[in-house]
Write a protein that holds these residues in place. Structure first.
Motif, PDB file in Angstrom:
ATOM      1  N   THR A  63       0.844  -1.208   0.000  1.00 12.30           N
ATOM      2  CA  THR A  63       0.000   0.000   0.000  1.00 12.30           C
ATOM      3  C   THR A  63       0.866   1.240   0.000  1.00 12.30           C
ATOM      4  O   THR A  63       0.612   2.193  -0.743  1.00 12.30           O
ATOM      5  N   SER A  64       1.911   1.222   0.794  1.00 12.86           N
ATOM      6  CA  SER A  64       2.832   2.354   0.840  1.00 12.86           C
ATOM      7  C   SER A  64       3.513   2.552  -0.520  1.00 12.86           C
ATOM      8  O   SER A  64       3.625   3.684  -1.004  1.00 12.86           O
ATOM      9  N   ARG A  65       3.943   1.468  -1.143  1.00 16.12           N
ATOM     10  CA  ARG A  65       4.580   1.585  -2.466  1.00 16.12           C
ATOM     11  C   ARG A  65       3.587   2.098  -3.509  1.00 16.12           C
ATOM     12  O   ARG A  65       3.948   2.883  -4.378  1.00 16.12           O
ATOM     13  N   VAL A  67       0.844   4.075  -2.992  1.00 17.29           N
ATOM     14  CA  VAL A  67       0.517   5.485  -2.765  1.00 17.29           C
ATOM     15  C   VAL A  67       1.746   6.379  -2.885  1.00 17.29           C
ATOM     16  O   VAL A  67       1.724   7.387  -3.605  1.00 17.29           O
ATOM     17  N   ASP A  68       2.820   6.015  -2.196  1.00 14.67           N
ATOM     18  CA  ASP A  68       3.983   6.899  -2.102  1.00 14.67           C
ATOM     19  C   ASP A  68       4.927   6.832  -3.296  1.00 14.67           C
ATOM     20  O   ASP A  68       5.669   7.781  -3.542  1.00 14.67           O
ATOM     21  N   LYS A  69       4.917   5.729  -4.018  1.00 13.49           N
ATOM     22  CA  LYS A  69       5.836   5.583  -5.156  1.00 13.49           C
ATOM     23  C   LYS A  69       5.102   5.592  -6.495  1.00 13.49           C
ATOM     24  O   LYS A  69       5.346   6.439  -7.339  1.00 13.49           O
ATOM     25  N   GLN A  72       2.844   8.653  -7.170  1.00 14.01           N
ATOM     26  CA  GLN A  72       3.716   9.822  -7.339  1.00 14.01           C
ATOM     27  C   GLN A  72       4.426   9.775  -8.694  1.00 14.01           C
ATOM     28  O   GLN A  72       4.601  10.802  -9.350  1.00 14.01           O
ATOM     29  N   ASN A 105      -9.141  10.460  -4.757  1.00 16.61           N
ATOM     30  CA  ASN A 105      -7.724  10.267  -4.421  1.00 16.61           C
ATOM     31  C   ASN A 105      -6.803  10.489  -5.611  1.00 16.61           C
ATOM     32  O   ASN A 105      -5.779  11.164  -5.484  1.00 16.61           O
ATOM     33  N   ILE A 109      -3.992  13.316  -5.818  1.00 13.16           N
ATOM     34  CA  ILE A 109      -2.570  12.959  -5.854  1.00 13.16           C
ATOM     35  C   ILE A 109      -1.956  13.205  -7.228  1.00 13.16           C
ATOM     36  O   ILE A 109      -0.861  13.760  -7.334  1.00 13.16           O
TER      37      ILE A 109
END
Length: 134
Positions: A63-65, A67-69, A72, A105, A109
Motif C-alpha cells: 500500500t505504501s509503495r 501510494v507513495d511511489k 507519485q 484520491n 494525488i
C-alpha cells in the motif's frame, strides 16, 4: 477450459427486480466486459496462489509503495507507460473497487483520474509491456 461467455449467458438478467431477456436489450457501453473478466480472472489467479498477498505486513508495505511511489510516479510522469508490479497492481485494482474514493484520491494525488488499461498483455521479448515496469 473455463468458458465465461456460456456461463454468463445462463445467468438471469434482472432490471428493476424483473427478469428480462438479454436478447431484447441494447447497451450503450462499448467496453468488452467478457474479455475484461477473462483478463481479471487470470490476474486474480496469479495473485491468489501466492501466500504473501494474505500477509498484512506485506500488504501494508505494498500500500505504501502504491501510494507513495507508484501514484507519485504517475503524477510526475503522466505520459509514461508504467507497468506496476503485481503487489502494486492488486492495490490499484482494490482502490478502483471504491469508485468515488478512487476518483477523489487520484485527482488529488495525480491531478487526474487514472485509466487502468488491462488490455495490454503482450509480454514477448521487446514488447512494450515486457520493457516497461515501475
Amino acid at each position: 477450459i473455463f468458458d465465461i461467455e456460456s456461463l454468463l449467458a445462463q445467468q438471469p438478467l434482472r432490471v428493476n427486480d424483473t427478469e428480462v431477456s438479454s436478447s431484447n436489450l441494447q447497451s450503450a457501453i462499448e467496453y468488452d466486459i467478457v474479455a475484461a473478466a477473462g483478463r481479471q480472472m487470470a490476474f486474480n489467479y496469479q495473485v491468489a496462489i501466492t501466500l504473501h498477498y494474505r500477509d498484512p505486513k506485506f500488504m501494508a508495505a505494498a500500500t505504501s509503495r502504491y501510494v507513495d511511489k507508484f501514484l507519485q510516479l504517475k503524477k510526475r510522469r503522466p505520459d509514461g507507460f508504467w507497468v506496476p508490479t503485481y503487489d502494486i497492481d492488486i492495490l490499484w485494482h482494490t482502490h478502483q473497487l471504491h469508485p468515488s474514493m478512487y476518483v477523489r484520491n487520484t485527482k488529488q494525488i495525480c491531478g487526474q483520474i487514472l485509466n487502468h488499461d488491462d488490455s495490454v498483455n503482450d509480454r514477448s521479448e521487446g514488447s512494450r509491456l515486457n520493457d516497461s515496469w515501475s
